[in-house]
Write a protein that holds these residues in place. Structure first.
Motif, mmCIF file in Angstrom:
data_model
loop_
_atom_site.group_PDB
_atom_site.id
_atom_site.type_symbol
_atom_site.label_atom_id
_atom_site.label_comp_id
_atom_site.label_asym_id
_atom_site.label_seq_id
_atom_site.Cartn_x
_atom_site.Cartn_y
_atom_site.Cartn_z
ATOM 1 N N SER A 139 0.824 -1.206 0.000
ATOM 2 C CA SER A 139 0.000 0.000 0.000
ATOM 3 C C SER A 139 0.859 1.257 0.000
ATOM 4 O O SER A 139 0.520 2.248 -0.650
ATOM 5 N N CYS A 140 1.978 1.223 0.719
ATOM 6 C CA CYS A 140 2.865 2.389 0.777
ATOM 7 C C CYS A 140 3.535 2.651 -0.573
ATOM 8 O O CYS A 140 3.814 3.805 -0.923
ATOM 9 N N LYS A 141 3.803 1.598 -1.332
ATOM 10 C CA LYS A 141 4.483 1.760 -2.617
ATOM 11 C C LYS A 141 3.518 2.110 -3.752
ATOM 12 O O LYS A 141 3.961 2.465 -4.848
ATOM 13 N N ALA A 142 2.217 2.019 -3.502
ATOM 14 C CA ALA A 142 1.232 2.211 -4.573
ATOM 15 C C ALA A 142 1.362 3.571 -5.232
ATOM 16 O O ALA A 142 1.293 3.690 -6.463
ATOM 17 N N ARG A 143 1.565 4.604 -4.437
ATOM 18 C CA ARG A 143 1.622 5.968 -4.976
ATOM 19 C C ARG A 143 2.771 6.116 -5.973
ATOM 20 O O ARG A 143 2.639 6.760 -7.008
ATOM 21 N N ARG A 144 3.905 5.515 -5.644
ATOM 22 C CA ARG A 144 5.073 5.624 -6.515
ATOM 23 C C ARG A 144 4.861 4.863 -7.826
ATOM 24 O O ARG A 144 5.259 5.315 -8.908
ATOM 25 N N SER A 195 -4.469 16.321 -3.797
ATOM 26 C CA SER A 195 -4.319 14.867 -3.842
ATOM 27 C C SER A 195 -2.841 14.528 -3.773
ATOM 28 O O SER A 195 -2.059 14.998 -4.609
ATOM 29 N N ARG A 196 -2.465 13.700 -2.819
ATOM 30 C CA ARG A 196 -1.055 13.340 -2.670
ATOM 31 C C ARG A 196 -0.560 12.483 -3.829
ATOM 32 O O ARG A 196 0.600 12.574 -4.231
ATOM 33 N N VAL A 197 -1.437 11.647 -4.377
ATOM 34 C CA VAL A 197 -1.005 10.811 -5.501
ATOM 35 C C VAL A 197 -0.857 11.664 -6.763
ATOM 36 O O VAL A 197 0.071 11.448 -7.559
ATOM 37 N N VAL A 198 -1.716 12.657 -6.974
ATOM 38 C CA VAL A 198 -1.557 13.565 -8.111
ATOM 39 C C VAL A 198 -0.277 14.378 -7.949
ATOM 40 O O VAL A 198 0.466 14.592 -8.921
ATOM 41 N N LEU A 199 0.006 14.811 -6.733
ATOM 42 C CA LEU A 199 1.239 15.548 -6.477
ATOM 43 C C LEU A 199 2.454 14.680 -6.788
ATOM 44 O O LEU A 199 3.443 15.160 -7.366
ATOM 45 N N VAL A 257 -7.191 14.428 -11.659
ATOM 46 C CA VAL A 257 -7.736 14.540 -10.307
ATOM 47 C C VAL A 257 -7.424 13.281 -9.507
ATOM 48 O O VAL A 257 -7.113 12.228 -10.073
ATOM 49 N N GLY A 258 -7.504 13.394 -8.204
ATOM 50 C CA GLY A 258 -7.407 12.232 -7.334
ATOM 51 C C GLY A 258 -8.791 11.645 -7.111
ATOM 52 O O GLY A 258 -9.745 11.958 -7.827
ATOM 53 N N VAL A 262 -10.006 13.238 -19.212
ATOM 54 C CA VAL A 262 -10.067 13.359 -17.751
ATOM 55 C C VAL A 262 -9.449 12.101 -17.153
ATOM 56 O O VAL A 262 -9.958 10.994 -17.349
ATOM 57 N N TYR A 263 -8.348 12.260 -16.431
ATOM 58 C CA TYR A 263 -7.653 11.149 -15.797
ATOM 59 C C TYR A 263 -7.833 11.226 -14.284
ATOM 60 O O TYR A 263 -7.764 12.317 -13.695
ATOM 61 N N ALA A 264 -8.037 10.083 -13.667
ATOM 62 C CA ALA A 264 -8.142 10.005 -12.212
ATOM 63 C C ALA A 264 -7.054 9.082 -11.686
ATOM 64 O O ALA A 264 -6.838 7.996 -12.240
ATOM 65 N N ALA A 265 -6.349 9.500 -10.655
ATOM 66 C CA ALA A 265 -5.283 8.697 -10.045
ATOM 67 C C ALA A 265 -5.751 8.227 -8.670
ATOM 68 O O ALA A 265 -6.163 9.045 -7.840
#
Length: 401
Positions: free
Chosen positions: A203-208, A230-234, A294-295, A325-328
């Motif tokens: 779960s921690c590695k998912a964003r990367r 959104s932290r994942v968009v960032l 967007v997140g 439109v992309y969602a992360a």
């Protein structure tokens, strides 16, 4: 009436054949894509590995929405990261009173204090701590204790869909085999702890992983419209900046909590050109935008997303002007929900300050989020791959098998 998808039926057939051929194989826990070294071979010869979703086999063979190269590059990039770039493994919270009785809520709140840790991951870490601290003597007692802890976390914030989805996925993956019933208890408990820790690491590695998979969609000279913080968009935009890509970002203000201001401040630290918009200027500036990113608070079974209020109207404007439109979103935000309209969601209310007195007879809309249907989304960037909204239900089936 609900019907099982074709990929679900095929996967069940593959699983039965595999179980008959090798009933003694040890069960492997995995939320992440298959290892890069075997990914290409598996796609070229799908029947060689029955654990691969039939949907992924079809998509790789005919549509190439996600290729083995993309997933392999993402995994390799995560493995190549230097110590400075790699996502740091969160340190265990230090209990303020070691002699105090363990509380899953206190543990959850301790994890949640870490700014880069998502709420669902904090819940996953807290549930893993429940297993370590448990004094149960049988598997049944341990599962009941874990279920009570999960219910306590979900009831602590009934409006958080990602928290509920994270807890449900954790319970599914950590306690999903009857083989543990035949093991000696201490051995079975150790296996549960290993699974819980593995789930947390994934779960921690998912964003990367999401950040790496999305890079092919960000091109030099593009203009990206973002909404909310959104932290994942960032992370996606941060990775693009580190890759020396030239782009600019339009940030909506994000009233009433002005999350767009926070997001624009983070982007200026990366030397990314930023333009701040008032929320009502989205349609006015959409002709300058190349894509919307967007997140999501949650990804639902229909393939739509639940996100900060205003996402739906931005998607409507973008769709009418043929803008993608992309969602992360991380896979632990996949929720078993199927809203039909905006009123099908549990209300998530927030205080709103208009800066002037509001007469008591005036009703104020205080909802914090809205639902964007799948027909207004182009692609979903997830740690499971780059998905079209239409296949989210298949992925949910795979997650909860």
């Amino acid at each position: 009436m609900w019907q099982r998808s074709a990929s679900f039926i095929l996967d069940q057939q593959y699983q039965r054949q595999n179980d008959l051929a090798s009933s003694s194989n040890q069960e492997v826990l995995s939320l992440s894509p298959p290892p890069p070294s075997s990914m290409a071979d598996n796609f070229q010869n799908p029947n060689s590995n029955p654990k691969i979703s039939a949907y992924y086999q079809t998509r790789a063979a005919h549509h190439a929405v996600v290729t083995s190269d993309w997933l392999a590059q993402a995994q390799a990039a995560v493995g190549r990261l230097s110590d400075d770039q790699a996502p740091k493994e969160p340190e265990l919270p230090i209990a303020s009173n070691p002699g105090k009785t363990f509380s899953v809520i206190d543990e959850f709140n301790n994890w949640r204090k870490q700014p880069d840790l998502a709420e669902a991951v904090a819940a996953i870490r807290a549930l893993a701590a429940v297993i370590r601290a448990s004094e149960a003597t049988t598997m049944m007692e341990l599962e009941i204790e874990l279920k009570k802890a999960s219910d306590s976390l979900k009831s602590s914030d009934t409006t958080s869909i990602s928290l509920t989805a994270g807890c449900d996925l954790f319970m599914r993956y950590v306690t999903r085999t009857s083989a543990l019933e035949y093991e000696e208890f201490n051995s079975a408990k150790s296996r549960l702890i290993e699974r819980a820790e593995k789930f947390g690491e994934i779960s921690c590695k998912a964003r990367r992983i999401i950040a790496m998979l999305s890079q092919d969609f960000i091109f030099d000279g593009c203009t990206i419209l973002v909404h909310g913080f959104s932290r994942v968009v960032l992370e996606v935009l941060k990775t693009a900046a580190q890759n020396k890509k030239l782009f600019r970002v339009f940030c909506t203000e994000g009233r009433p909590d002005r999350t767009g201001l926070r997001f624009s401040n983070e982007l200026t630290k990366l030397d990314v050109p930023v333009k701040l918009l008032i929320d009502s200027a989205v349609a006015y500036t959409m002709d300058e935008v190349d894509m919307v990113l967007v997140g999501a608070d949650a990804v639902v079974e229909s393939g739509g997303i639940i996100n900060m209020m205003g996402t739906y109207q931005i998607a409507l404007v973008a769709h009418s002007m043929n803008k993608p439109v992309y969602a992360a979103a991380e896979s632990y935000k996949f929720a078993r929900l199927y809203p039909l309209d905006q009123k099908d969601m549990a209300p998530a209310l927030r205080p709103i300050d208009f800066g002037v007195p509001i007469p008591s007879k005036v009703e104020v809309e205080r909802s914090a989020r809205d639902y964007t249907p799948p027909q207004y989304l182009t692609l979903l960037f997830t740690d499971l791959g780059v998905l079209t909204p239409s296949v989210v239900s298949d992925e949910l089936i795979q997650l909860y098998l």
